[in-house]
Design a protein around this motif. Structure first.
Motif, PDB file in Angstrom:
ATOM      1  N   THR A   1       0.830  -1.214   0.000  1.00 57.63           N
ATOM      2  CA  THR A   1       0.000   0.000   0.000  1.00 57.63           C
ATOM      3  C   THR A   1       0.860   1.259   0.000  1.00 57.63           C
TER       4      THR A   1
ATOM      5  N   TYR B   1      -8.953  -0.227  -5.477  1.00 62.14           N
ATOM      6  CA  TYR B   1      -8.138  -0.023  -4.278  1.00 62.14           C
ATOM      7  C   TYR B   1      -6.979   0.935  -4.572  1.00 62.14           C
TER       8      TYR B   1
ATOM      9  N   ILE C   1      -6.132   5.043  -3.372  1.00 64.87           N
ATOM     10  CA  ILE C   1      -4.911   5.515  -2.721  1.00 64.87           C
ATOM     11  C   ILE C   1      -4.507   6.879  -3.256  1.00 64.87           C
TER      12      ILE C   1
ATOM     13  N   THR D   1      -3.495   6.403   3.053  1.00 63.77           N
ATOM     14  CA  THR D   1      -3.446   4.938   3.096  1.00 63.77           C
ATOM     15  C   THR D   1      -4.089   4.362   4.360  1.00 63.77           C
TER      16      THR D   1
ATOM     17  N   SER E   1      -6.827   1.418   4.025  1.00 61.70           N
ATOM     18  CA  SER E   1      -6.626   0.086   4.616  1.00 61.70           C
ATOM     19  C   SER E   1      -7.725  -0.270   5.607  1.00 61.70           C
TER      20      SER E   1
ATOM     21  N   ASN F   1       0.111   1.546   8.810  1.00 66.60           N
ATOM     22  CA  ASN F   1      -0.106   2.622   7.838  1.00 66.60           C
ATOM     23  C   ASN F   1      -0.335   3.956   8.534  1.00 66.60           C
TER      24      ASN F   1
END
Length: 424
Positions: free
Chosen positions: A84, A168, A172, A177, A181, A342
């Motif tokens: 990510t 997804y 971002i 992030t 997430s 994250n």
């Protein structure tokens, strides 16, 4: 002495060398003809030793499984959060989320070759790649992987796989992030709702509560940034990605059922082949229409692209095959643990504001995710534990009263032995 051997053999059936040793000791005992009491004591000692060894081996096996689970949790957490963050970093130089999705999905082709390498090292019966491929192809039907099976049983999942990853990655670009997430964790609640509606799975009140938590967390996460269009689009993209992921899992269970490890590896490799054959045209179209355009191939950060693909491949390998060596619940914990990772990275690398609404939304979604990890029979286990605790509490109360009474001066109690001494 034949009866003696028959009784001992089942206790040591878990270990063949011990079984052989037991038979030799039985023959020696038959020659020495010991007394019956000595034989019973000897058999009890040997049986107790074998049971202790078996219990010790079981505990060691469970301990190994737990430590493997911790390793898998760390692997899932690091690979998911790492991919990510690396995708976020890549978009600073290469603003092409669909091309990145296409490039990473091509690596799915490695699933079956990696599985076959593991099969060669682990399996006692070695098979050629062709033999193993034909055996795993039975997953698609009696005729194997035909053209019809490819388009009816693989192609729809290839589309869902691409949509899940593209939405997804595109999210971002819009939001941080941490939010991406944590919102993606809602896919487990969506899986439950779809399974309850489509597959007629068992109704569980605690999972309904978890689904409500997920929906409430989504609304609160949207409110955290003040319902700005930029954040609303990003949240909608993540929720769409989580929905596609849930639809993928439910349809797989509905149309294909469950798969063995080799069958799952072949299926994921087929998805990679579908991506190369039928999805390659879309990045080309996006390039020439300048929707996803880059000046030249020399400006593409190939290191970031390959690193993201390797991390995503590692994440999917652990997620699909980690259950062979540890508990599935521990693997699922790695996904939710990527949220604080994250959050820490975003705190030092971006201008994210952790206001009270955002923190509560993260906690609510995380709590809902953990509730969904409870097994179906959790209520039965909980009732057994509570019943056991009540029984122990009732047993302790009379013992405590007996101790208080025994402390009072009473000649008859001093001369008469306590009955409790005979019960222990």
């Amino acid at each position: 002495m034949k009866k003696h051997s028959a009784r001992v053999a089942p206790l040591s059936a878990c270990n063949s060398p011990v079984l052989t040793l037991t038979k030799v000791e039985g023959d020696e005992c038959s020659r020495e003809s010991p007394a019956p009491a000595e034989a019973q004591v000897q058999a009890g000692v040997e049986g107790g030793g074998r049971v202790n060894r078996c219990c010790w081996k079981c505990s060691v096996t469970q301990l190994k499984k737990f430590f493997w689970g911790v390793a898998m949790v760390l692997g899932v957490c690091s690979s998911w959060s790492g991919s990510t963050q690396l995708a976020k970093l890549t978009f600073q130089k290469f603003d092409a989320p669909f091309t990145l999705t296409w490039f990473a999905t091509n690596w799915n082709f490695l699933f079956f070759p990696l599985y076959y390498i593991g099969h060669v090292f682990k399996s006692a019966e070695k098979q050629t790649p062709k033999q193993r491929y034909r055996e795993c192809c039975q997953f698609f039907g009696d005729n194997g992987l035909t053209l019809k099976a490819f388009f009816t049983k693989a192609a729809p999942f290839g589309v869902l796989w691409t949509l899940t990853n593209y939405l997804y990655l595109h999210a971002i670009k819009k939001i941080n992030t941490t939010d991406v997430s944590v919102l993606f964790c809602c896919n487990k609640a969506f899986v439950f709702l779809l399974s309850w509606i489509v597959l007629r799975d068992r109704f569980m009140g605690v999972r309904i509560v978890a689904a409500i938590f997920a929906i409430a967390g989504i609304v609160m996460m949207t409110y955290a940034d003040g319902f700005h269009s930029h954040s609303v689009i990003g949240i909608a993209l993540v929720v769409g990605s989580a929905s596609m992921s849930a639809l993928y899992k439910v349809l797989f269970k509905l149309l294909l059922g469950s798969a063995k490890f080799g069958e799952a590896a072949l299926f994921l490799s087929v998805l990679g082949i579908f991506n190369v054959l039928f999805v390659t045209c879309i990045p080309v179209i996006l390039y020439f229409t300048k929707v996803e355009y880059w000046s030249g191939f020399d400006v593409i950060p190939w290191g970031n692209l390959c690193g993201f693909s390797v991390l995503l491949l590692t994440f999917n390998i652990i997620l699909n095959f980690g259950i062979a060596i540890t508990y599935p619940t521990l693997i699922s914990l790695g996904i939710v643990l990527s949220v604080p990772v994250n959050a820490v990275v975003d705190h030092y690398t971006s201008e994210i504001v952790f206001n009270s609404v955002r923190v509560i939304a993260i906690i609510i979604i995380g709590l809902g995710f953990l509730l969904l990890l409870l097994p179906e029979e959790w209520d039965v286990w909980l009732m057994k534990i509570l019943t056991h605790l009540k029984v122990r509490k009732k047993e302790e109360i009379p013992e405590g009263n007996g101790d208080i009474i025994s402390g009072l001066p009473n000649k008859s109690r001093r001369t008469r032995p306590s009955m409790s001494s005979f019960t222990h």
